[in-house]
Design a protein around this motif. Structure first.
Motif, short mmCIF file in Angstrom:
data_model
loop_
_atom_site.label_atom_id
_atom_site.label_comp_id
_atom_site.label_asym_id
_atom_site.label_seq_id
_atom_site.Cartn_x
_atom_site.Cartn_y
_atom_site.Cartn_z
N LEU A 53 77.31 62.72 -39.15
CA LEU A 53 76.70 64.41 -39.50
C LEU A 53 76.89 64.39 -40.12
CD1 LEU A 53 78.58 66.38 -36.17
CD2 LEU A 53 76.22 64.75 -36.12
N GLU A 54 76.21 64.73 -40.98
CA GLU A 54 76.01 65.59 -42.38
C GLU A 54 76.72 67.02 -42.27
OE1 GLU A 54 75.89 64.08 -45.16
OE2 GLU A 54 74.51 62.27 -44.55
N LEU A 55 78.01 66.99 -42.84
CA LEU A 55 78.81 68.03 -42.06
C LEU A 55 79.92 69.17 -43.55
CD1 LEU A 55 81.05 67.86 -39.06
CD2 LEU A 55 78.59 68.93 -39.01
N VAL A 56 79.62 69.56 -43.99
CA VAL A 56 80.93 70.00 -45.23
C VAL A 56 81.94 71.62 -43.91
CG1 VAL A 56 81.14 72.55 -46.54
CG2 VAL A 56 78.84 71.06 -46.33
N VAL A 57 82.72 70.13 -44.38
CA VAL A 57 84.42 71.12 -44.01
C VAL A 57 85.22 71.48 -44.95
CG1 VAL A 57 86.11 69.41 -42.50
CG2 VAL A 57 84.02 68.84 -42.17
N ASP A 58 85.71 72.26 -44.82
CA ASP A 58 86.31 73.44 -45.47
C ASP A 58 85.99 72.91 -47.04
OD1 ASP A 58 87.73 74.26 -44.17
OD2 ASP A 58 89.44 72.67 -43.96
N GLY A 59 84.42 73.03 -47.35
CA GLY A 59 83.42 73.37 -48.72
C GLY A 59 83.19 72.15 -49.00
N VAL A 60 83.75 70.45 -48.36
CA VAL A 60 83.72 69.15 -49.00
C VAL A 60 82.67 68.18 -48.30
CG1 VAL A 60 84.69 67.32 -49.26
CG2 VAL A 60 86.14 69.36 -50.17
N ARG A 61 82.16 68.27 -48.78
CA ARG A 61 80.94 67.39 -48.14
C ARG A 61 80.87 66.20 -47.41
NH1 ARG A 61 75.25 68.90 -47.82
NH2 ARG A 61 74.10 67.56 -47.14
N ARG A 62 81.06 65.91 -46.14
CA ARG A 62 81.25 65.16 -45.89
C ARG A 62 80.57 64.27 -44.24
NH1 ARG A 62 86.79 63.85 -47.19
NH2 ARG A 62 87.86 66.30 -47.20
N SER A 93 91.69 60.62 -41.31
CA SER A 93 92.70 61.85 -41.88
C SER A 93 93.31 62.83 -40.90
CB SER A 93 91.84 62.36 -43.08
OG SER A 93 91.12 62.91 -42.76
N GLN A 94 94.58 63.06 -41.22
CA GLN A 94 95.32 64.52 -40.25
C GLN A 94 95.84 65.37 -40.64
OE1 GLN A 94 97.52 62.64 -37.48
NE2 GLN A 94 98.43 64.39 -37.38
N TRP A 95 95.26 66.48 -40.45
CA TRP A 95 96.47 68.07 -41.10
C TRP A 95 96.27 68.89 -40.27
CZ3 TRP A 95 91.34 66.98 -42.11
CH2 TRP A 95 89.88 67.65 -41.69
N ARG A 96 96.95 69.91 -41.04
CA ARG A 96 97.36 71.10 -40.36
C ARG A 96 96.99 72.65 -41.04
NH1 ARG A 96 103.42 69.13 -37.42
NH2 ARG A 96 102.29 68.06 -36.22
N ALA A 97 96.69 73.64 -40.38
CA ALA A 97 96.10 75.04 -40.92
C ALA A 97 95.39 75.51 -39.86
CB ALA A 97 94.87 74.74 -42.24
N ASP A 98 96.01 77.16 -40.65
CA ASP A 98 95.28 78.16 -39.69
C ASP A 98 93.82 78.75 -39.39
OD1 ASP A 98 94.91 79.10 -41.85
OD2 ASP A 98 96.66 80.53 -41.65
N THR A 99 92.81 77.29 -40.34
CA THR A 99 91.62 77.92 -40.08
C THR A 99 90.92 76.69 -40.76
OG1 THR A 99 91.53 78.88 -42.31
CG2 THR A 99 91.53 80.81 -40.36
N LEU A 100 89.87 76.71 -39.92
CA LEU A 100 88.98 75.62 -40.40
C LEU A 100 87.05 75.61 -40.29
CD1 LEU A 100 88.71 72.07 -41.05
CD2 LEU A 100 88.21 72.30 -38.64
N ARG A 101 86.56 75.29 -41.24
CA ARG A 101 85.40 76.70 -41.66
C ARG A 101 84.50 74.69 -41.88
NH1 ARG A 101 88.80 79.54 -44.53
NH2 ARG A 101 88.64 81.65 -44.35
N VAL A 102 83.25 75.29 -41.15
CA VAL A 102 82.72 73.60 -41.12
C VAL A 102 81.03 74.87 -40.53
CG1 VAL A 102 81.50 71.64 -39.44
CG2 VAL A 102 84.23 72.44 -39.33
N ALA A 103 80.45 73.42 -41.74
CA ALA A 103 79.00 74.05 -42.44
C ALA A 103 78.05 72.99 -41.43
CB ALA A 103 78.31 74.27 -43.40
#
Length: 499
Positions: free
Chosen positions: A378-387, A449-459
């Motif tokens: 999938l072409e996603l933008v994860v926390d502002g970074v295109r992945r 990759s793995q990390w922890r946060a209180d929010t995650l934004r995906v487009a």
């Protein structure tokens, strides 16, 4: 020259050790051949034949599955999975690599001589399967089941020497491979989520609850799980409760919200998908949730330490209510996980097939179907970074271990999302995508990759409509992007067993 001499000397020592071990192996075999154990000359050959092609273990696995108990079903499944790993390693790799001849049967007692296989001797396939099954069962089942299975496995291993078809060294090597295969299954299929002591936020206990359940409204989702007697069991455990049964096609969320309006305690019987709907209804109406495990996995209830309907009733009577976190995405809560990518596709296919062939076979076929399709990440933008993403996973609270399919949590109130992502560096063909997914599942892929946060934004800029397909606690839905996954810390009141 010194280096070459050292190599020759090392080689000579290695050859000498192998010769001594081989001689010891033959002496031990001859000692067993010369032994006479009254009563076993008829039993052990039959037991050895019963284990041909793992038929004995398949029969035991079938018996465990037919008990209907989840621990027994898990033991049966793990046992057969372990055999499926051990058997090809032994028969396709080990025997071909070592090509050891079978023991000489000259002067061997004919009364107990087994059928001599045409394959090589080292390692023992029967012993590998026996050890794999027994070890796997021991990882899941209580001692009263695991010990007899282990005794049967030990008898099969010994029978391979006692009937003259293997050296003791063959059996020991096969046993070691079988135990290793069983332990590997814990990486491929993690253990139960039952820990019961997960940290939660304590609240004031409820002391004025009716022990028979008056004031409890219990919603039983008959579309979840496979037990048609769940509603009857709930009525027996809480005779004063109002019990509502829903059927496939009913509006479950509407029913839960109506029940929560008039309930002092909302009890929900079903799987994890049903439970997160119940959690949303309980939070909207400010009532505590009583989880009643009645699904396939029941991760949330088990994490609280509730495995059965009786334990749910005991948790209610204890009056111990705690506050736990929930995750939230697109206005819907999740208690365990939410994901984007391959997993929602697996769930969709599984739901198409499970009514015809059952959930477990449908899950296996769905995984194979999704991985073997000609898919692109999938072409996603994860926390502002295109992945370029194969799978994006968000867990409600931190999970143990690495990988894309963790199951155990130590806390249910830490305020974080546990985020795991499997990406693709370029356009990967199907086979490499499958390998990357499996390696990511073990936490070993360089694209993991793995990390922890209180929010995650995906487009989803790669989708013409900008829509995103999500799975939350095993249920799938599509929402317009972008989406934000977040936390609602300590927002759900839930019963758990008393200390």
């Amino acid at each position: 020259m010194g280096t070459i001499d050292g190599m020759w000397n090392a080689s000579g020592r290695g050859t000498g050790i192998r010769k001594r071990l081989g001689a010891l192996d033959r002496r031990l075999f001859r000692s067993v051949a010369d032994a006479h154990l009254p009563g076993l000359d008829r039993v052990l050959p039959r037991l050895s034949r019963a284990a041909d092609n793992s038929l004995l273990w398949a029969a035991i696995a079938g018996g465990l599955a037919l008990t209907g108990r989840k621990r027994m079903r898990r033991a049966a499944t793990r046992g057969m999975l372990a055999i499926s790993l051990a058997s090809p390693v032994v028969n396709l790799l080990g025997k071909q690599a070592f090509a050891r001849a079978r023991p000489s049967i000259v002067d061997f007692p004919l009364a107990r001589l087994g059928r001599i296989p045409s394959s090589h001797s080292f390692p023992s396939g029967h012993s590998a399967s026996a050890a794999a099954f027994a070890t796997a069962v021991a990882l899941e089942a209580p001692a009263r089941v695991a010990v007899p299975v282990a005794v049967a496995a030990g008898a099969v291993c010994f029978s391979r020497v006692y009937t003259g078809v293997h050296y003791p060294g063959d059996v020991l090597a096969g046993t070691a491979l079988g135990v290793t295969a069983a332990l590997i299954t814990r990486r491929l299929w993690p253990g139960q989520t039952v820990i019961g002591d997960a940290r939660v936020a304590a609240t004031a206990p409820l002391h004025d609850l009716d022990p028979d359940g008056e004031g409890v409204v219990a919603v039983v989702n008959n579309a979840a799980g496979h037990d048609p007697w769940t509603a009857a069991a709930v009525r027996k455990a809480l005779p004063g409760a109002e019990v509502i049964e829903t059927e496939p096609g009913d509006d479950l969320m509407r029913c839960l919200k109506e029940a929560a309006k008039r309930a002092r305690v909302l009890a929900v019987a079903g799987g994890d998908g049903t439970m997160n709907c119940g959690a949303q209804a309980a939070m909207e109406h400010g009532v505590p949730l009583l989880p009643v495990p009645a699904g396939t996995f029941d991760h949330f209830a088990r994490t609280l330490g509730i495995e059965t309907i009786e334990e749910a009733a005991d948790a209610y009577r204890s009056g111990q209510v705690v506050a736990v976190d929930v995750g939230e995405v697109a206005g819907r809560v999740f208690l365990n996980t939410a994901s984007i990518g391959i997993y929602p596709s697996v769930v969709d296919l599984r739901e198409d097939w499970e009514k015809k062939i059952g959930k477990w076979p449908a899950l296996v076929l769905a995984m194979a179907g999704v991985l073997m399709r000609d898919r692109s990440p999938l072409e996603l933008v994860v926390d502002g970074v295109r992945r370029r993403v194969w799978l994006l996973f968000a867990g409600n609270c931190a999970y143990e271990s690495r990988g894309i399919a963790p199951t155990r949590r130590d806390r249910l109130e830490d305020g974080v999302l546990d985020i795991r992502m499997l990406t693709a560096a370029g356009r990967l063909p199907r086979l490499r995508a499958m390998v990357t997914t499996v390696a990511g599942g073990l936490g070993l892929s360089r694209h993991y990759s793995q990390w922890r946060a209180d929010t995650l934004r995906v487009a989803a800029p790669g989708d013409p409509a900008g829509e995103i397909r999500l799975a939350r606690d095993g249920e799938t839905f599509t929402v317009p992007g972008p989406v934000t996954l977040g936390k609602r810390p300590r927002s759900l009141l839930v019963f758990r067993p008393g200390a």
